[in-house]
Design a protein around this motif. Structure first.
Motif, mmCIF file in Angstrom:
data_model
loop_
_atom_site.group_PDB
_atom_site.id
_atom_site.type_symbol
_atom_site.label_atom_id
_atom_site.label_comp_id
_atom_site.label_asym_id
_atom_site.label_seq_id
_atom_site.Cartn_x
_atom_site.Cartn_y
_atom_site.Cartn_z
ATOM 1 N N GLN A 21 71.429 25.323 63.286
ATOM 2 C CA GLN A 21 71.993 26.096 62.186
ATOM 3 C C GLN A 21 70.917 26.524 61.199
ATOM 4 O OE1 GLN A 21 75.226 24.072 60.256
ATOM 5 N NE2 GLN A 21 76.446 23.964 62.134
ATOM 6 N N GLN A 22 69.986 25.629 60.884
ATOM 7 C CA GLN A 22 68.933 25.971 59.940
ATOM 8 C C GLN A 22 68.018 27.057 60.498
ATOM 9 O OE1 GLN A 22 67.259 22.133 59.107
ATOM 10 N NE2 GLN A 22 68.951 21.553 57.774
ATOM 11 N N HIS A 23 67.880 27.079 61.812
ATOM 12 C CA HIS A 23 67.059 28.117 62.444
ATOM 13 C C HIS A 23 67.797 29.452 62.513
ATOM 14 C CE1 HIS A 23 64.065 29.884 65.042
ATOM 15 N NE2 HIS A 23 65.010 30.211 65.905
ATOM 16 N N ALA A 24 69.115 29.395 62.746
ATOM 17 C CA ALA A 24 69.885 30.620 62.983
ATOM 18 C C ALA A 24 70.476 31.244 61.720
ATOM 19 C CB ALA A 24 71.011 30.335 63.974
ATOM 20 N N ARG A 25 70.573 30.515 60.637
ATOM 21 C CA ARG A 25 71.189 31.054 59.428
ATOM 22 C C ARG A 25 70.124 31.404 58.407
ATOM 23 N NH1 ARG A 25 76.690 27.404 59.122
ATOM 24 N NH2 ARG A 25 77.304 27.888 61.258
ATOM 25 N N HIS A 26 70.367 32.496 57.709
ATOM 26 C CA HIS A 26 69.364 33.029 56.786
ATOM 27 C C HIS A 26 69.980 33.236 55.413
ATOM 28 C CE1 HIS A 26 66.905 33.834 60.325
ATOM 29 N NE2 HIS A 26 68.009 34.297 60.879
ATOM 30 N N LEU A 27 69.212 32.924 54.388
ATOM 31 C CA LEU A 27 69.632 33.145 53.015
ATOM 32 C C LEU A 27 69.121 34.517 52.599
ATOM 33 C CD1 LEU A 27 71.111 31.720 50.723
ATOM 34 C CD2 LEU A 27 68.934 30.799 49.971
ATOM 35 N N VAL A 28 70.031 35.443 52.282
ATOM 36 C CA VAL A 28 69.645 36.802 51.902
ATOM 37 C C VAL A 28 70.151 37.093 50.492
ATOM 38 C CG1 VAL A 28 69.658 37.622 54.288
ATOM 39 C CG2 VAL A 28 71.724 37.852 52.900
#
Length: 157
Positions: free
Chosen positions: A60-67
């Protein structure tokens, strides 16, 4: 400990019935299961859950991004997609129409919950997206994964 006393007491007693001896042996086996098998089972389940949850957290930390998203206008009300891990998500967030850039560069827009008390057009806020820019919840962190694994092990024991 009473189980051991029960076995010892019935060892050479002429009044011993077969059911008395069976009951004492059953109590001893139950005691051993509670003392040994339950903690071992809890540890094994907790360890398996820990491995699985930590792997999921890393993915999840690799696939999710904070934009960064920009407010277009306030919509009012709340969205049902509020982060369930946040107890006051509905109270401290405003429903807005916003746009943002996905990690792949495409422009996205839609209704979201912004962590702004009184949003105005042009205000910026952060939100989590998947690689295609669709909104998602924040990734599972390592400490939460460990807590969930410990609870799973405790429940199994």
């Amino acid at each position: 400990m009473r189980a051991l006393g029960g076995l010892w007491r019935w060892r050479h007693n002429p009044l011993r019935r077969a059911t008395d001896l069976a009951e004492a042996w059953l109590a001893l086996v139950a005691l051993l299961l509670m003392a040994v098998a339950a903690p071992v089972t809890g540890w094994l389940v907790g360890r398996a859950a820990q491995d699985s949850l930590q792997r999921s957290a890393r993915q999840q930390q690799h696939a999710r991004h904070l934009v960064t998203a920009t407010v277009v206008r306030e919509l009012g009300g709340t969205l049902p997609e509020a982060d369930p891990e946040s107890s006051s998500a509905r109270e401290s967030h405003s429903r807005v129409l916003a746009y943002w850039r996905a990690p792949d560069g495409t422009r996205r827009h839609g209704p979201v919950l912004a962590d702004l008390k009184s949003p105005h057009p042009g205000d910026h806020f952060r939100l989590w997206t998947d690689p295609r820019g669709r909104m998602t919840t924040r990734p599972l962190d390592s400490a939460t994964a460990t807590a969930h694994a410990a609870l799973a092990g405790l429940g199994a024991a």
